[in-house]
Enzyme design. Structure first.
Site, PDB file in Angstrom:
ATOM      1  N   LEU A  65       0.609  -1.467  -0.310  1.00  0.00           N
ATOM      2  CA  LEU A  65       0.080  -0.179  -0.180  1.00  0.00           C
ATOM      3  C   LEU A  65       0.820   1.476   0.436  1.00  0.00           C
ATOM      4  CD1 LEU A  65      -2.825  -1.032   2.969  1.00  0.00           C
ATOM      5  CD2 LEU A  65      -3.238  -1.234   0.280  1.00  0.00           C
ATOM      6  N   PRO A  66       0.334   2.137  -0.391  1.00  0.00           N
ATOM      7  CA  PRO A  66       1.386   3.548  -0.697  1.00  0.00           C
ATOM      8  C   PRO A  66       1.697   4.047   0.923  1.00  0.00           C
ATOM      9  CG  PRO A  66      -0.988   3.941  -1.576  1.00  0.00           C
ATOM     10  CD  PRO A  66      -0.763   2.701  -0.583  1.00  0.00           C
ATOM     11  N   THR A  94       6.524   0.913   2.415  1.00  0.00           N
ATOM     12  CA  THR A  94       7.501   1.860   2.758  1.00  0.00           C
ATOM     13  C   THR A  94       6.829   2.448   3.720  1.00  0.00           C
ATOM     14  OG1 THR A  94       8.828   1.445   0.495  1.00  0.00           O
ATOM     15  CG2 THR A  94       9.182   2.915   2.528  1.00  0.00           C
ATOM     16  N   LYS A 169      15.032  -0.007   4.657  1.00  0.00           N
ATOM     17  CA  LYS A 169      14.483   0.034   3.610  1.00  0.00           C
ATOM     18  C   LYS A 169      14.746   2.394   3.544  1.00  0.00           C
ATOM     19  CE  LYS A 169      12.184   1.208  -0.291  1.00  0.00           C
ATOM     20  NZ  LYS A 169      12.702   1.243  -1.724  1.00  0.00           N
ATOM     21  N   LYS A 244       6.989  11.235   0.005  1.00  0.00           N
ATOM     22  CA  LYS A 244       6.873  10.026   1.910  1.00  0.00           C
ATOM     23  C   LYS A 244       8.272   9.622   2.051  1.00  0.00           C
ATOM     24  CE  LYS A 244       6.045   6.453   1.073  1.00  0.00           C
ATOM     25  NZ  LYS A 244       5.875   5.034   1.022  1.00  0.00           N
TER      26      LYS A 244
HETATM   27  P1  NAD Z   1       0.908   2.282  -6.360  1.00  0.00           P
HETATM   28  O1  NAD Z   1       0.372   3.230  -6.078  1.00  0.00           O
HETATM   29  O2  NAD Z   1       1.298   2.308  -7.348  1.00  0.00           O
HETATM   30  O3  NAD Z   1       0.022   1.090  -5.976  1.00  0.00           O
HETATM   31  C1  NAD Z   1      -0.809   1.747  -4.678  1.00  0.00           C
HETATM   32  C2  NAD Z   1      -2.570   0.900  -4.867  1.00  0.00           C
HETATM   33  O4  NAD Z   1      -2.619   0.482  -3.722  1.00  0.00           O
HETATM   34  C3  NAD Z   1      -3.054   0.985  -5.807  1.00  0.00           C
HETATM   35  O5  NAD Z   1      -3.165   0.213  -6.588  1.00  0.00           O
HETATM   36  C4  NAD Z   1      -4.463   1.505  -5.225  1.00  0.00           C
HETATM   37  O6  NAD Z   1      -5.171   1.495  -5.562  1.00  0.00           O
HETATM   38  C5  NAD Z   1      -4.134  -0.108  -3.394  1.00  0.00           C
HETATM   39  N1  NAD Z   1      -4.616   0.915  -2.173  1.00  0.00           N
HETATM   40  C6  NAD Z   1      -4.547   2.185  -1.583  1.00  0.00           C
HETATM   41  N2  NAD Z   1      -5.012   1.592  -0.230  1.00  0.00           N
HETATM   42  C7  NAD Z   1      -5.555   1.008  -0.741  1.00  0.00           C
HETATM   43  C8  NAD Z   1      -6.601  -0.273   0.167  1.00  0.00           C
HETATM   44  N3  NAD Z   1      -7.257   0.761   1.491  1.00  0.00           N
HETATM   45  N4  NAD Z   1      -7.397  -1.311  -0.081  1.00  0.00           N
HETATM   46  C9  NAD Z   1      -6.318  -1.920  -1.241  1.00  0.00           C
HETATM   47  N5  NAD Z   1      -6.050  -1.635  -1.380  1.00  0.00           N
HETATM   48  C10 NAD Z   1      -5.390   0.154  -1.217  1.00  0.00           C
HETATM   49  O7  NAD Z   1       2.164   2.272  -5.649  1.00  0.00           O
HETATM   50  P2  NAD Z   1       3.506   1.668  -5.618  1.00  0.00           P
HETATM   51  O8  NAD Z   1       4.698   2.276  -6.453  1.00  0.00           O
HETATM   52  O9  NAD Z   1       3.477  -0.050  -6.479  1.00  0.00           O
HETATM   53  O10 NAD Z   1       4.346   1.458  -4.234  1.00  0.00           O
HETATM   54  C11 NAD Z   1       3.466   0.475  -3.120  1.00  0.00           C
HETATM   55  C12 NAD Z   1       4.366   0.814  -1.741  1.00  0.00           C
HETATM   56  O11 NAD Z   1       5.662   0.753  -2.078  1.00  0.00           O
HETATM   57  C13 NAD Z   1       4.744   2.348  -0.825  1.00  0.00           C
HETATM   58  O12 NAD Z   1       4.731   2.152  -0.260  1.00  0.00           O
HETATM   59  C14 NAD Z   1       5.796   2.085  -2.035  1.00  0.00           C
HETATM   60  O13 NAD Z   1       6.411   3.611  -1.193  1.00  0.00           O
HETATM   61  C15 NAD Z   1       6.861   1.311  -2.386  1.00  0.00           C
HETATM   62  N6  NAD Z   1       7.883   0.792  -3.203  1.00  0.00           N
HETATM   63  C16 NAD Z   1       7.375   1.707  -4.376  1.00  0.00           C
HETATM   64  C17 NAD Z   1       8.910   0.552  -5.335  1.00  0.00           C
HETATM   65  C18 NAD Z   1       8.331   1.599  -6.572  1.00  0.00           C
HETATM   66  O14 NAD Z   1       9.229   2.047  -7.485  1.00  0.00           O
HETATM   67  N7  NAD Z   1       7.066   1.802  -7.414  1.00  0.00           N
HETATM   68  C19 NAD Z   1       9.571   0.957  -5.502  1.00  0.00           C
HETATM   69  C20 NAD Z   1      10.321  -0.352  -3.572  1.00  0.00           C
HETATM   70  C21 NAD Z   1       8.814   0.114  -2.842  1.00  0.00           C
END
Ligand code: NAD
Length: 294
Positions: A65-66, A94, A169, A244
């Site tokens: 999740l975000p 994260t 992280k 964030k």
């Molecule tokens: P994203 O915004 O693409 O995906 C998050 C998903 O969570 C969205 O599809 C949203 O609809 C869903 N969501 C939000 N609240 C929800 C809930 N209550 N129930 C169900 N679904 C819900 O984000 P991302 O890029 O996939 O990143 C996710 C996490 O991973 C973050 O914490 C980010 O910091 C971490 N991260 C991202 C990357 C990257 O390269 N994108 C790399 C490492 C870590």
């Protein structure tokens, strides 16, 4: 094979859930956005209309999740009370270590287990199943999670007790932001002096400026065909998510009276870039900020 609930099927969670299906696990996903679930269904997974419906019969619940707010809202007392006893919760978002520890304590009080397991490796690593997992939690829970994490990643580290994965992280992501901005500055300077960005990048990759942003995530459009910079900075790691993470690093610095001057400078640059309307662009778009402000 395990019954796995996967909550949060975005840029990272979507391909991670698909890799679990490919390894033979039974995966039920849930995302607030219906379109995020489509790829999982196409890959042979199932989806559900609520997080608890997906999770109540699962052996393992994974969340991607975000932010900490979303994680704290998902893992309410009511939600955890409805899970099977001994369910293993793996939160790969994260978030701040304080929220990670408080969810782990609540899970333990309800007879479940929870580890923090944030990842590094970006969307390409999520798709290829080559992520690095950085785990915080008791050794026995880490050992139980390892075979599941291995389906989605290559390197699995045990950083320490609950919350330690999140601390490691954010240290990593603070460094990532700093070398992305540094890489962008250097390429921009070279281009302004008439150098070809690809040739300059090749030179620096074989010189002492070498780093991950240069090697696999070049911020200059057209240098690397698979990097977000070559698809208009879409589909990668959003500026708002990096902002964030830098905020988490700044808070962690305040807690321990640790100076992080470059981390704080990076936080301010990303915040300005986000407020200029670029929050959903990939974080490598910071090179455009440098281009536009000279
Ligand atoms: P994203 O915004 O693409 O995906 C998050 C998903 O969570 C969205 O599809 C949203 O609809 C869903 N969501 C939000 N609240 C929800 C809930 N209550 N129930 C169900 N679904 C819900 O984000 P991302 O890029 O996939 O990143 C996710 C996490 O991973 C973050 O914490 C980010 O910091 C971490 N991260 C991202 C990357 C990257 O390269 N994108 C790399 C490492 C870590």
């Amino acid at each position: 094979m395990s019954n796995i609930a996967f909550i949060g099927l975005g840029n990272m969670g979507g391909p991670m859930a698909i890799n679990l299906v490919k390894k033979g696990h039974h995966v039920i996903g849930f995302d607030l956005s219906h379109s995020a679930s489509e790829a999982l269904i196409a890959a042979g997974g199932q989806t559900s209309d609520s997080a608890i419906t997906a999770a109540k019969d699962a052996d393992v619940v994974i969340s991607m999740l975000p932010s900490g707010k979303h994680v704290a809202e998902l893992y309410s007392e009511e939600f955890i009370s409805q899970l099977k006893p001994d369910t293993l919760i793996i939160d790969s978002s994260t978030i701040d270590a304080v929220t990670a520890r408080s969810v782990a304590q609540m899970a333990a009080s309800k007879g479940c287990k929870m580890i923090d397991a944030p990842v590094s490796g970006g969307t390409a690593g999520a798709q290829a199943g080559t992520l690095t997992f950085i785990v915080g939690g008791p050794t026995k829970d880490y050992e139980k999670a390892r075979p599941i994490l291995k389906c989605m990643g290559q390197n699995i580290f045990h950083a320490g007790d609950s919350g330690a994965g999140q601390v490691a992280k954010i240290c990593n992501n603070m460094l990532l932001a700093i070398h992305m901005i540094g890489t962008s500055e250097a390429i921009n300077l070279g281009v302004r002096h008439g150098l070809e960005p690809k040739i300059l990048s090749e030179i620096m990759q074989k010189s002492s400026g070498r780093n991950w942003s240069l090697e696999v995530y070049n911020p200059y459009p057209g240098v690397m065909e698979n990097a977000p910079s070559s698809r208009a900075y879409s589909g990668g790691f959003a500026v708002d998510l990096m902002t964030k993470d830098l905020g988490l690093a700044a808070e962690a610095g305040l807690e321990t009276r640790t100076s992080t001057p470059l981390g704080n400078a990076a936080l301010n640059l990303y915040r300005i870039w986000s407020e200029a309307g670029n929050g959903t662009s990939d974080f490598s778009s910071i090179i455009q900020f440098l281009n536009k402000h000279q």
